[in-house]
Each structure stands twice: as structure tokens, then as C-alpha cells.
Design a protein around this motif. Structure first.
Motif: not given
Length: 544
Positions: A182-188, A190-197, A201-209
Motif C-alpha cells: 500500500a506504500g506505507h513504507y515508514a510504518e513497515a 518500523t514494525g519489521a525492524s522491531a520484529l526481526v530483533e 531466524l524468521r526469513e519472512g520478516l527480514h524479507q519484508v524489511l
């Protein structure tokens, strides 16, 4: 019918297990007592036996565990309905045949509300409506108040806590991908950076980040994320990133970034229709609790790499289709890309042609006739390709043999298949096989009572059992007789029993058609066609 006098109590499982009536919090008691409440709520309207509750609460039960469970139930009832008259039945934590049922409104249990909002979000996302999907995801995630089933002990809570947390993480990841789309890159970011920490080992989170950083114009940062996950996977597991991550990394290196097209919900809806082909579920479905639970679990709890295939077999009129339609209602949110259904007419003289069924399925999935191949093998291959990235539930009703079924099986583990048949279909690689037999006497009586009314059954209980004996425990026969009697309030049960006992009246006094006559006589008819009056009586394409 909804009990208008029943207190409206809401329950929380996504955090502390709690109960509220309005602004008042209800004390659910000790941790073990809360574990009993949680088990009943997680059953989502299915009754649990005392043994079920013992196994849910303790790995090593105490002395007299059944007595302890009954004490917890008694205390919960008094907490939920204080001052309830002892002469009246309990309305919330009810006793049912063989166990207990916690009767909570669907919109008053946060875990059920979460699943409903997620199902809506996935449907809106498939339609291309990003705004509505993000709102629905937001409503679902707002229900979380911490770790689910906090401080609740027991084997069931441990299993369900892990399962619910895994679904929560899946939904968080889905929303991140949607935010990027949807083009909401800043929110994505922020959210993905917190989750990958927390989930390195979850590749999908690194991929979306990586994707969000890249789409936001931060190519170097996206490549740095890839180097980090590559190092983590190598050090922790001794493996390289998967193909999706490697493909995204290659795209970023090539600076292959197409300009995103603005969402067009109407165009997406026309391009990717969502079929909803399942017939209705019988409102008066009765009994079959263990079988319903097994089908439900097989469709929801299966290995990620394997497509669940459920086979329900049994004689004609025993209720195979009715069981399936009832069982799948609670899993539809897990298959947001739709449901396909066909009557294969396997018990009749003219079984459905699998090529024609495939053609109908492909049209329902949005393909034009001009692109559907003529050859069966090519048509089946196209069908598997279309379903490869979709979560679709396919119901193949009244199958004749393996030759008819095999072309209709998807190839993707994201889909699920439910088959009904009078034949055993032994070569079918099923994850669950359910063989239905005649209804037990008590369940047959419950169904008959729901059809004709409790007053008529109570007035002539012995005659009612005599009438049911002529049905042989077949739901179809019970429904035929019960519906006929309900339509004739002037008839007594004794009069009906006399007519059933007389061979002359069996063929002339009951519904026309060989199906009804044979079923009422307690001998299942050979169903030559499903277009006759009885299937229509129960609902299009539905075997009662």
C-alpha cells in the motif's frame, strides 16, 4: 434461539484469562480453575467431557481429578451467574450430553473476534482493497493484551499458547507485507525492524524489511539487512537464505524496482474473483461431535508442507455432506481465497465428468473459456497452477472413484480438500478418514425432537422410539419422517407409526421417490440421482 435473559459476559484469552460483565470484572478463581474456563472457551462452542478437561489442566492429575473438575465447574458457574436459582438450568456454563459447554457469544471472546477480523482482512486483501484490509488487521491486532493465556497452567494451554502466538506472528507479517504493497513504507520499516530483533531466524520478516527499505529508496540499508540475515542463518543453523530472500537480494542488486501501481479494488475484484460455492449448513444439525472436531482439526492443524485431504465415507443417507458442511464453517477464515464445491454424482448412473468440473472450477476462479485447455491433463495442470498461491477449500461431494478425484486435487499445501463418498477410496492419500455410521439412539431422538417439537415427543415417547427404529438411525430417513410429521400437526405419532408398519402405506403415504421409501424403511436406497425431491428438501447439493 438466543436466550434474551442470559447475562452478556465477555471473555479475554489474548493476555490474562479474564471475564467481564459490563465494567465489572468477574473473578475466575485459581490458575487451574482458569485453565478449565480457557479450555471451554478454546473449544468454541463444542462440549468437552470431564476427561477432556482433566487432560487439559494436568499432565499428572491429582487424586480424584474428575471430582476436582466438577468443583471448578460449580465455582465457575456461581461466578458467572451469581444468585442463579438452583431449580433452573445454568445458561452460560451448561451441562450437555457427556460434558460441559461454555455458551459465550462469538463477539464476546477476543480470540474468536481476532480470527473473524483476520478472515475479513485476508478477504479484503484478496479483493485488492488495501485500506479496508489494513483496518481489519488493525482491529484484530488491537485485541492483543500480552502473551495469550498468561499464567494458565496445563498441557492444553501450553499447546494453544504456542499455536496462538504463531498465528499472531503470521498476522503481523501479513500486515507488514500489505503496508509495503500500500506504500506505507515508514510504518513497515518500523514494525519489521522491531520484529526481526525478537525473531532473527524468521526469513519472512527480514524479507519484508528489505522490501520496505528498497521501496523507500534505501537500497544500501536493504542490502545490509541481507548481509546480516545471511550471517545469522550461517552461524546459527549452518544454512543459506531461502530462494525468496535470494531473489529479492538479486532484484535489489539489479536495481530492478518497478513503479508501484496504485491499488484498484474494482479491477482486482474483477481479475481475481473469490468463489463462495459451499451449500448452506443445516441449522438443525445434531450430534456427531467427535467427528466434527476431527474434521475441524485436520483442516487447521496440519504440516505446512502437506495439503490436508479429509475423506468422509458411509452409506447413503447417513449424513456425510451434512457433517462436512457443518464442520467446515469454523475453518472458512483460514481459507480466505474461497471455497469450491461440486456434486460428483458418484452414487448415480451418470457420475460427473472431471474435465467438466475442472472447467467450471477454472471459470469460478476467474479464467475465461478461451484460455481453458481442451485436454484433461492440461486442464488439471492449469487448475493446479491457478491454486498454487491461493488458500482455497475444495469440497468434492459424492465421489465415485479415484479416477474421478485425482484430476481435481490441487498441488499446493495452502489448499485443502474434503471428499465424501459411499466407497472406501482406499488409494486416496488422506490425512483423515471418517467413517459415518447410523446415529446413536439419543442423537437420533434429539434430531427428531428438533424437527417435530418436544411436546409431541414427550406425549408419546415410546411411539417416538418405535418410529425412529424404522429409520435405522439414518438422518435422511429421520428428516423425511420428521418433516412430514411437522407439516401435519393433526397427526399423532401413533398414527404415523401405524402407517409405517403397513407396507401399503409406506409407498403411498410418504414422500414420493425411491430414496424416501427405502430410507424410511431403514434400508438405504441406491442413490441414482441427486436431483430428486429429497436433496432439494435438505438444501441444494446437501445430503442431510
Amino acid at each position: 434461539m438466543k436466550d434474551e435473559g442470559k447475562p452478556r459476559i465477555c471473555f479475554s484469552l489474548l493476555g490474562q484469562v479474564r471475564a467481564h460483565q459490563g465494567d465489572h470484572e468477574i473473578d475466575l478463581g485459581s490458575p487451574q480453575q482458569r485453565a478449565v474456563a480457557a479450555a471451554l472457551l478454546l473449544a468454541q462452542g463444542r462440549p468437552l467431557t470431564v476427561n477432556d478437561l482433566v487432560e487439559a489442566v494436568w499432565e499428572r492429575p491429582p487424586n480424584s481429578p474428575a471430582s476436582v473438575v466438577r468443583t471448578y465447574v460449580w465455582r465457575l458457574r456461581n461466578a458467572l451467574e451469581p444468585g442463579h436459582p438452583r431449580s433452573q438450568p445454568w445458561r452460560i456454563l451448561r451441562s450437555v450430553a457427556g460434558g460441559y459447554l461454555l455458551d459465550a457469544d462469538d463477539d464476546c471472546v477476543d480470540w474468536q473476534a481476532f480470527q473473524r477480523h483476520v478472515g475479513e482482512a485476508r478477504a479484503r486483501r484478496a479483493d485488492g482493497d488495501h485500506t479496508a484490509a489494513l483496518l481489519a488487521y488493525g482491529r484484530a491486532l488491537a485485541l492483543w493484551q500480552g502473551d495469550p493465556l498468561t499464567s494458565v497452567p496445563g498441557p492444553l494451554a501450553d499447546r494453544e499458547r504456542s499455536r496462538i502466538q504463531a498465528q499472531h506472528l503470521d498476522v503481523l507479517e501479513e500486515r507488514l507485507h500489505l503496508q509495503v504493497d500500500a506504500g506505507h513504507y515508514a510504518e513497515a520499516i518500523t514494525g519489521a525492524s522491531a520484529l526481526v530483533e525478537h525473531h532473527p531466524l524468521r526469513e519472512g520478516l527480514h524479507q519484508v524489511l528489505m522490501h520496505a527499505l528498497y521501496r523507500a529508496g534505501r537500497q544500501a540499508d536493504a542490502l545490509a539487512v541481507y548481509r546480516r540475515v545471511h550471517r545469522i542463518l550461517d552461524e546459527e543453523l549452518g544454512i543459506a537464505p531461502g530462494p525468496d530472500l535470494r531473489a529479492l537480494h538479486a532484484r535489489i542488486l539489479r536495481a530492478d524496482r518497478p513503479a508501484p501501481a496504485p491499488p484498484n479494488p474494482e479491477a482486482a475484484r474483477r481479475r481475481t474473483p473469490i468463489p463462495r460455492q459451499l451449500p448452506h449448513a443445516a441449522a438443525d444439525f445434531t450430534g456427531r461431535v467427535p467427528q466434527t472436531e476431527r474434521v475441524h482439526d485436520a483442516l487447521l492443524r496440519h504440516p505446512a508442507h502437506a495439503m490436508p485431504i479429509v475423506l468422509v465415507t458411509g452409506m447413503g443417507g447417513v449424513g456425510k455432506t451434512a457433517l462436512v458442511m457443518h464442520s467446515v464453517q469454523s475453518v472458512l477464515a483460514s481459507y480466505p481465497d474461497g471455497q469450491l464445491h461440486t456434486d460428483l454424482r458418484g452414487a448415480g448412473g451418470t457420475p460427473a465428468d472431471p474435465g467438466s468440473v475442472l472447467s467450471a472450477f477454472l471459470r469460478a476462479l476467474g479464467l475465461a473459456d478461451s484460455v481453458i485447455p481442451d485436454e484433461l491433463d492440461e486442464r488439471a495442470a492449469l487448475y493446479r497452477t491457478v491454486l498454487a498461491q491461493r488458500r482455497v477449500l475444495i469440497v468434492l461431494d459424492d465421489a465415485a472413484d479415484m479416477e474421478q478425484i485425482l484430476p481435481l486435487l490441487p498441488g499446493s499445501p495452502t489448499c485443502a480438500v474434503v471428499v465424501t463418498s459411499r466407497n472406501s477410496l482406499a488409494p486416496l492419500p488422506v490425512s483423515l478418514r471418517v467413517t459415518l455410521r447410523a446415529l446413536p439412539d439419543d442423537e437420533a431422538l434429539d434430531l427428531f425432537t428438533r424437527l417435530v417439537g418436544s411436546a409431541r415427543v414427550a406425549a408419546e415417547p415410546q411411539i417416538a422410539r418405535q418410529v425412529l427404529a424404522s429409520c435405522g438411525g439414518l438422518p435422511l430417513a429421520i428428516r423425511v419422517i420428521g418433516s412430514r410429521l411437522a407439516a401435519r400437526p393433526e397427526w399423532s405419532l401413533a398414527r404415523l407409526a401405524e402407517r409405517l408398519a403397513d407396507e401399503r402405506h409406506r409407498l403411498s403415504g410418504l414422500p414420493s421417490g425411491r430414496h424416501a421409501h427405502a430410507a424410511v424403511g431403514g434400508v438405504p436406497a441406491h442413490r441414482r440421482s441427486r436431483r430428486g425431491p429429497l436433496p432439494r428438501r435438505a438444501g441444494p447439493g446437501t445430503e442431510p
